[in-house]
Design an enzyme around this catalytic site. Structure first.
Site, PDB file in Angstrom:
ATOM      1  N   HIS A   1     -10.029   1.099  31.413  1.00  0.00           N
ATOM      2  CA  HIS A   1      -8.779   1.845  31.545  1.00  0.00           C
ATOM      3  C   HIS A   1      -8.391   2.559  30.248  1.00  0.00           C
ATOM      4  O   HIS A   1      -7.496   3.404  30.247  1.00  0.00           O
ATOM      5  CB  HIS A   1      -7.652   0.930  32.048  1.00  0.00           C
ATOM      6  CG  HIS A   1      -7.142  -0.063  31.045  1.00  0.00           C
ATOM      7  ND1 HIS A   1      -7.552  -1.369  31.006  1.00  0.00           N
ATOM      8  CD2 HIS A   1      -6.232   0.062  30.044  1.00  0.00           C
ATOM      9  CE1 HIS A   1      -6.919  -2.021  30.043  1.00  0.00           C
ATOM     10  NE2 HIS A   1      -6.107  -1.169  29.445  1.00  0.00           N
TER      11      HIS A   1
ATOM     12  N   ASP B   1     -13.464  -3.775  34.380  1.00  0.00           N
ATOM     13  CA  ASP B   1     -12.578  -3.123  33.409  1.00  0.00           C
ATOM     14  C   ASP B   1     -13.224  -3.097  32.021  1.00  0.00           C
ATOM     15  O   ASP B   1     -12.569  -3.393  31.015  1.00  0.00           O
ATOM     16  CB  ASP B   1     -11.215  -3.806  33.355  1.00  0.00           C
ATOM     17  CG  ASP B   1     -10.177  -2.962  32.605  1.00  0.00           C
ATOM     18  OD1 ASP B   1     -10.393  -1.738  32.477  1.00  0.00           O
ATOM     19  OD2 ASP B   1      -9.182  -3.535  32.122  1.00  0.00           O
TER      20      ASP B   1
ATOM     21  N   SER C   1      -5.540  -3.042  24.226  1.00  0.00           N
ATOM     22  CA  SER C   1      -6.600  -3.068  25.245  1.00  0.00           C
ATOM     23  C   SER C   1      -7.960  -2.768  24.630  1.00  0.00           C
ATOM     24  O   SER C   1      -8.126  -1.791  23.888  1.00  0.00           O
ATOM     25  CB  SER C   1      -6.310  -2.029  26.326  1.00  0.00           C
ATOM     26  OG  SER C   1      -5.146  -2.375  27.024  1.00  0.00           O
TER      27      SER C   1
END
Length: 476
Positions: free
Chosen positions: A203, A236, A319
């Site tokens: 992402h 992910d 992230s």
């Protein structure tokens, strides 16, 4: 000429044997008594007669009196008694029986001392008032203030301290700035090898969408362009690569199977684009099934993670960053947080940490990264069945049919070979309970294709144990 001395025969010249004339009487001031002579026993019969060795009468000394007064005669002080100062003897006239009082001293000196004291007080007041005014004008800070401070010390820290871990890991952590046609974002990654491969979240790079730009900033400030090597929305995870950068320092990988609840961990990243941010905490839980994504609505971009839970603060921008152990080895990839108002979501969402962060175990990340580097795609382990995601009971229920209308259990899949039937409810994987279809997918994705699993199945109220070998499917 009268010089004040008695005239006539020499009073000191007395011949032996001659009868000397007695000295003339001396006029004395009125009121002064005639001195008396006490008889001397050695100068009177039978021991002797009058002679020149008769003891002299006691000397009369003046007694100091106030100025202008008449001194009172008295006997001479005994031997060793304090004597009057010479000034008094010099001013004493034995014939006039008077004493000249000494001039008063110290009055002028005392007056000068008072003046000096007054001047000193005035100067002190003026100086003190000036200092006070200066301090007030300078916000209460006195001039030339010297405050105590600790001495300098060596910059090194213990390797297993947070500072030591950060010093070891920071050179391997990078900040990613991604710009696409319609959106942009910031994330984190870390160096996998000296060839320039960097692991991050899917992402994070998703906004580039094949035609955007990815810029990588290293901890020392060096900037390089990067390209996507491979990515997978189901895990992910994504790998990007930089070229033309020397001195790359790969971050060593740990083993997430060795992690225990309560182990200390350190998270490194760029929350809200604040690069090289270090936070610390512990492992709060293991095997926490979480799902994230799903914005497309078809389930193709949903991430299923059998995650490590940590209380190390993780925020948007963290992230893809590493979660490292006390040896500065990566044990997880920070991917999602639990926000108070938005549920579990990738850390790219604009929400803050409340102490519930989730990281993809590095064992899973390592396998996926290797596949992305080698083939550009990752494989997903599968059991070959379609689950009923609307089931609200306990466990994961096998659907009645597939999405395309075909059978829910693929005829040539692992599930069919193990004897799983439509309508079966899978309640455990290798003895670990599962409570929903999402949890079953998370447990399956935590393994590799080819791994053997034992499933507990509830079939019409009866528990059945089945063993199967996981198949493989290409990810997206």
């Amino acid at each position: 000429m009268d010089d004040g001395k008695p005239t006539g025969p020499n009073e000191h010249d007395q011949s032996v044997g001659s009868a000397a004339e007695p000295p003339p009487p001396v006029d004395r001031p009125p009121g002064r008594p005639q001195p008396r002579h006490e008889p001397d026993p050695y100068s009177t019969p039978p021991y002797g007669g009058p002679g020149p060795w008769a003891p002299a009468p006691p000397v009369q000394r003046p007694v100091p009196t106030p100025a202008g007064g008449t001194p009172v005669p008295g006997p001479a002080p005994e031997f060793g008694a304090p004597q009057p100062p010479p000034s008094q003897w010099m001013n004493y006239d034995p014939w006039a029986a008077r004493q000249v009082p000494p001039a008063p001293v110290g009055r002028r000196r005392r007056r000068g001392g008072v003046v000096a004291a007054v001047l000193l007080a005035l100067v002190t007041g003026v100086v003190g008032g000036g200092v006070g005014a200066y301090i007030e004008r300078n916000d209460g800070i006195a001039p030339n203030v010297k405050l105590p401070q600790a001495a300098g010390e060596a910059p090194g820290r213990a390797p297993d301290s947070v500072a030591g871990i950060a010093a070891s890991a920071l050179p391997s952590v990078v900040t990613l700035h991604v710009k696409g046609s319609s959106e942009q974002g910031t994330g984190t990654g870390f160096v996998l090898d000296r060839e320039g491969h960097i692991l991050t979240n899917n992402h994070v790079v998703a906004p580039a969408d094949g035609s955007g730009e990815i810029s990588v900033t290293f901890s020392g400030g060096e900037v390089a362009k990067a390209v996507v090597v491979g990515k997978d929305s189901g895990y992910d995870l994504a790998v990007v690569k930089v070229t033309g950068v020397s001195g790359l320092k790969p971050l060593p990988l740990g083993n997430s199977d060795n992690v225990q609840v309560g182990d200390p961990v350190v998270a490194i990243g760029a929350p809200f684009d604040l690069s090289n941010t270090v936070t610390s905490g512990i492992i709060s839980a293991k095997g926490r099934p979480i799902t994230a994504g799903g914005e497309k609505g078809d389930g193709s971009d949903v991430s299923y993670v059998d995650a490590l839970q940590t209380d190390a603060p993780i925020n948007p921008g963290n992230s893809g960053g590493p979660l490292v152990d006390s040896h500065a080895r990566v044990i997880g990839i920070n991917s999602a947080i639990r926000a108070a108002d938005s549920g579990t979501s990738p850390t790219g969402a604009q929400s803050g940490s409340i102490g519930l962060g989730f990281a993809i175990p590095i064992n899973q990340g390592k396998r996926v990264a290797e596949e992305l580097i080698n083939t550009g795609k990752a494989t997903h382990p599968v059991i070959g069945v379609t689950l009923d995601m609307q089931f609200t009971g306990d466990g994961a229920r096998v659907g009645d049919k597939a999405k395309d209308g075909g059978p829910a259990v693929a005829g040539d899949g692992p599930g069919a070979e193990a004897g799983i039937l439509a309508g079966d409810i899978i309640t455990a994987v290798d003895g670990a309970r599962v409570h929903s279809g999402e949890e079953l997918i998370v447990k399956i994705r935590a393994h590799r294709p080819g791994d053997r699993l034992e499933l507990t199945v509830n079939r019409s109220g009866r528990e059945v144990a089945v063993v199967l070998t996981l198949g493989s499917a290409s990810g997206t």
